[in-house]
Design an enzyme around this catalytic site. Sequence first.
Site, PDB file in Angstrom:
ATOM      1  N   ASP A  53      65.893  44.269  66.408  1.00  0.00           N
ATOM      2  CA  ASP A  53      67.102  44.575  65.633  1.00  0.00           C
ATOM      3  C   ASP A  53      68.420  44.684  66.428  1.00  0.00           C
ATOM      4  O   ASP A  53      68.434  45.271  67.507  1.00  0.00           O
ATOM      5  CB  ASP A  53      66.968  45.944  64.951  1.00  0.00           C
ATOM      6  CG  ASP A  53      65.627  46.186  64.320  1.00  0.00           C
ATOM      7  OD1 ASP A  53      64.800  45.279  64.287  1.00  0.00           O
ATOM      8  OD2 ASP A  53      65.419  47.317  63.865  1.00  0.00           O
ATOM      9  N   GLN A  69      67.495  46.289  70.065  1.00  0.00           N
ATOM     10  CA  GLN A  69      66.162  46.743  70.422  1.00  0.00           C
ATOM     11  C   GLN A  69      65.616  45.799  71.494  1.00  0.00           C
ATOM     12  O   GLN A  69      65.574  44.575  71.290  1.00  0.00           O
ATOM     13  CB  GLN A  69      65.242  46.726  69.186  1.00  0.00           C
ATOM     14  CG  GLN A  69      65.579  47.789  68.174  1.00  0.00           C
ATOM     15  CD  GLN A  69      65.128  49.162  68.639  1.00  0.00           C
ATOM     16  OE1 GLN A  69      63.973  49.524  68.502  1.00  0.00           O
ATOM     17  NE2 GLN A  69      66.050  49.939  69.200  1.00  0.00           N
ATOM     18  N   TRP A  77      56.955  43.268  71.648  1.00  0.00           N
ATOM     19  CA  TRP A  77      57.481  44.603  71.379  1.00  0.00           C
ATOM     20  C   TRP A  77      56.793  45.621  72.293  1.00  0.00           C
ATOM     21  O   TRP A  77      55.602  45.508  72.568  1.00  0.00           O
ATOM     22  CB  TRP A  77      57.238  44.929  69.896  1.00  0.00           C
ATOM     23  CG  TRP A  77      57.953  46.154  69.416  1.00  0.00           C
ATOM     24  CD1 TRP A  77      59.195  46.206  68.874  1.00  0.00           C
ATOM     25  CD2 TRP A  77      57.459  47.499  69.421  1.00  0.00           C
ATOM     26  NE1 TRP A  77      59.505  47.512  68.538  1.00  0.00           N
ATOM     27  CE2 TRP A  77      58.452  48.324  68.870  1.00  0.00           C
ATOM     28  CE3 TRP A  77      56.269  48.098  69.852  1.00  0.00           C
ATOM     29  CZ2 TRP A  77      58.300  49.705  68.716  1.00  0.00           C
ATOM     30  CZ3 TRP A  77      56.113  49.471  69.708  1.00  0.00           C
ATOM     31  CH2 TRP A  77      57.121  50.259  69.154  1.00  0.00           C
ATOM     32  N   SER A 110      66.017  51.968  66.432  1.00  0.00           N
ATOM     33  CA  SER A 110      67.302  51.464  65.946  1.00  0.00           C
ATOM     34  C   SER A 110      68.270  52.562  65.527  1.00  0.00           C
ATOM     35  O   SER A 110      67.866  53.671  65.190  1.00  0.00           O
ATOM     36  CB  SER A 110      67.070  50.522  64.769  1.00  0.00           C
ATOM     37  OG  SER A 110      66.553  49.324  65.261  1.00  0.00           O
ATOM     38  N   ARG A 183      63.853  57.038  59.942  1.00  0.00           N
ATOM     39  CA  ARG A 183      64.505  56.397  61.088  1.00  0.00           C
ATOM     40  C   ARG A 183      65.743  55.555  60.750  1.00  0.00           C
ATOM     41  O   ARG A 183      66.111  55.375  59.608  1.00  0.00           O
ATOM     42  CB  ARG A 183      63.501  55.513  61.827  1.00  0.00           C
ATOM     43  CG  ARG A 183      62.886  54.405  60.994  1.00  0.00           C
ATOM     44  CD  ARG A 183      62.008  53.527  61.881  1.00  0.00           C
ATOM     45  NE  ARG A 183      61.282  52.528  61.123  1.00  0.00           N
ATOM     46  CZ  ARG A 183      60.078  52.708  60.600  1.00  0.00           C
ATOM     47  NH1 ARG A 183      59.447  53.866  60.755  1.00  0.00           N
ATOM     48  NH2 ARG A 183      59.499  51.734  59.921  1.00  0.00           N
ATOM     49  N   GLU A 235      63.824  50.128  55.940  1.00  0.00           N
ATOM     50  CA  GLU A 235      64.276  50.284  57.325  1.00  0.00           C
ATOM     51  C   GLU A 235      65.758  49.902  57.415  1.00  0.00           C
ATOM     52  O   GLU A 235      66.303  49.243  56.537  1.00  0.00           O
ATOM     53  CB  GLU A 235      63.471  49.352  58.252  1.00  0.00           C
ATOM     54  CG  GLU A 235      61.970  49.615  58.244  1.00  0.00           C
ATOM     55  CD  GLU A 235      61.203  48.759  59.259  1.00  0.00           C
ATOM     56  OE1 GLU A 235      60.365  49.319  59.970  1.00  0.00           O
ATOM     57  OE2 GLU A 235      61.436  47.538  59.326  1.00  0.00           O
ATOM     58  N   TRP A 322      58.941  39.883  61.088  1.00  0.00           N
ATOM     59  CA  TRP A 322      57.817  40.581  61.732  1.00  0.00           C
ATOM     60  C   TRP A 322      56.492  39.865  61.523  1.00  0.00           C
ATOM     61  O   TRP A 322      55.524  40.117  62.241  1.00  0.00           O
ATOM     62  CB  TRP A 322      57.726  42.031  61.238  1.00  0.00           C
ATOM     63  CG  TRP A 322      58.718  42.933  61.915  1.00  0.00           C
ATOM     64  CD1 TRP A 322      59.753  43.597  61.334  1.00  0.00           C
ATOM     65  CD2 TRP A 322      58.753  43.278  63.308  1.00  0.00           C
ATOM     66  NE1 TRP A 322      60.450  44.330  62.277  1.00  0.00           N
ATOM     67  CE2 TRP A 322      59.851  44.150  63.491  1.00  0.00           C
ATOM     68  CE3 TRP A 322      57.986  42.933  64.414  1.00  0.00           C
ATOM     69  CZ2 TRP A 322      60.189  44.684  64.740  1.00  0.00           C
ATOM     70  CZ3 TRP A 322      58.319  43.458  65.666  1.00  0.00           C
ATOM     71  CH2 TRP A 322      59.407  44.317  65.813  1.00  0.00           C
TER      72      TRP A 322
HETATM   73  C1  FRU Z   1      62.996  47.236  62.206  1.00  0.00           C
HETATM   74  C2  FRU Z   1      62.350  48.345  63.021  1.00  0.00           C
HETATM   75  C3  FRU Z   1      63.096  49.634  62.835  1.00  0.00           C
HETATM   76  C4  FRU Z   1      62.759  50.381  64.089  1.00  0.00           C
HETATM   77  C5  FRU Z   1      62.730  49.272  65.118  1.00  0.00           C
HETATM   78  C6  FRU Z   1      61.745  49.503  66.221  1.00  0.00           C
HETATM   79  O1  FRU Z   1      62.734  45.968  62.663  1.00  0.00           O
HETATM   80  O2  FRU Z   1      60.992  48.468  62.643  1.00  0.00           O
HETATM   81  O3  FRU Z   1      62.763  50.338  61.653  1.00  0.00           O
HETATM   82  O4  FRU Z   1      63.704  51.360  64.413  1.00  0.00           O
HETATM   83  O5  FRU Z   1      62.407  48.091  64.418  1.00  0.00           O
HETATM   84  O6  FRU Z   1      61.889  48.546  67.225  1.00  0.00           O
END
Ligand code: FRU
Length: 527
Positions: A53, A69, A77, A110, A183, A235, A322
């Site tokens: 993100d 991110q 990830w 994020s 979040r 999110e 994703w």
């Molecule tokens: C969205 C997300 C957010 C989270 C981040 C983690 O893509 O899942 O909700 O903060 O990525 O990397």
Amino acid sequence: MIQSILLFVILATVFVACNTNKKDIIEPDNQTAYLQQHRPQFHFSPDSMWMNDPNGMVFYEGEYHLFYQHYPDDVVWGPMHWGHAISTDLVHWKHQHIALYPDSLGYIFSGSAVIDWNNTSGLQSGEHPPMIAIFTYHNMEGERAGTNNYQTQGIAFSNDKGRTWTKYSGNPVLDNPGIRDFRDPKVTWFEEGQKWIMTLAVQDHVSFYSSTNLTDWDFESDFGKNTGAHDGVWECPDLFPLMHSGTEKWVLLVSINPGGPNGGSATQYFVGDFDGSHFINENPGTEPLWIDYGKDNYAGVTWSDIPGEDGRRIFMGWMSNWQYATVVPTTPWRSAMTIPRELRLKNADENLQIISLPVTELELLRTSKYMDLEPAVLSGETEIKGIGDFTGSQYEIRLTFKLNNGSQFGLASDFGFRLKNDTSQQVTFGYDVSGSYAYVDRINSGKTSFSQEFRGIHEAPLPIESDLFTVHAFVDKASVEVFINNGEGVLTEIFFPDQDFNSIFLFAENGNVQLISGSIYELKSIW
Ligand code: FRU
């Protein structure tokens, strides 16, 4: 002997120290040429390793900040950091040092950033108002231990225009009430009430909190449990005002994963009013509205603190999904951002809807090589000739079609453009006239076997009211973003051809369509 051992130890220590820091030191003027296969040439991508993100997008003193991110140790990830880049024109980016590292409270998920103009936080130490980042701490030990409260909100501040960051000593500033998905705080200054508003994604809804100092937060209200799309987790929300016909409206963006219109991740939105405490949806009961129907625009939010005299609301998303983000065939980096887009409101079907327009700064990318297309009645497939000496595989395409072509032959069943390479791989953008939808077909676009979810035809429902159909598309090595009818419909899709797409065709199937005008521009690389 002792001296040489000592020298060896010193040198070894220096070597280890340099090595440890190496990943963090990306000299902006010492970037690699980014010539790897599939490397986007005018979209932002990380120098190396994993990105998802966009975070903390904020403008200050002529600089657009983009945080993101980032996992600097692998192309998948992992423990999240905030990477950082700066642009003075929204188009050319310079990599900066990593802004935020994970710490004992957790990974840095994020969030957003604001300029605290009146030093409400008391965190200013120099002549500049502090830049404050508000983010989610994700505590892995808590998650592994099966607790529910491992996501909390923290802040960090910079007193040197975003170059260096200090975490606030009183973190977390907002504790978790026992909800696993809690979040992605997006903070904005609410002028009318002289307070900060935090919009937070909480499982299947958003919660609004307020604060006068960015450190103490009070709950205001919830929105969305029974509205909008709900086939996944909510999110990365964003709440902001947009003027429409002289009236201020409020827009709420909410990303959802999965549950997007073409599968996996996507971003829905609501339009209404916000009174400092509650969001009132003015389009209730309608189908979910999506900011982009393509599969590859997720977690997008808008820049904070764009000066009033500019007045634009500028959006950028993560150009992936994703469903397959961690396995796309790129190395040594993964993912890119979308191009920046201006968001506006427009009346449509008795609703207010968002239109997205590529920011005009993108014109800086045009080279001297371009061509205007002659008006023509199209039928079958026609290669656009005359751009053969273009060197790159980055284009901007503008086309205006007229559907009522007045000819004796019927209107095509579908029409559009096709990108091809010399190995018969292709990506098609088209409009299906009887079905009233636009689509991108990437079935035969090259490498697709990395995920079952990748191949396919992805559709954007788009009834058209007039007989004109406009297309404004940006093609980079591995992506296409199509803005239809002045941004009423958007499709963003990535692809991985074995050879770059080096030719463009126009097509009209089962009939014909009139091309009124068209231009193709070659675009420069930003690296
Ligand atoms: C969205 C997300 C957010 C989270 C981040 C983690 O893509 O899942 O909700 O903060 O990525 O990397």
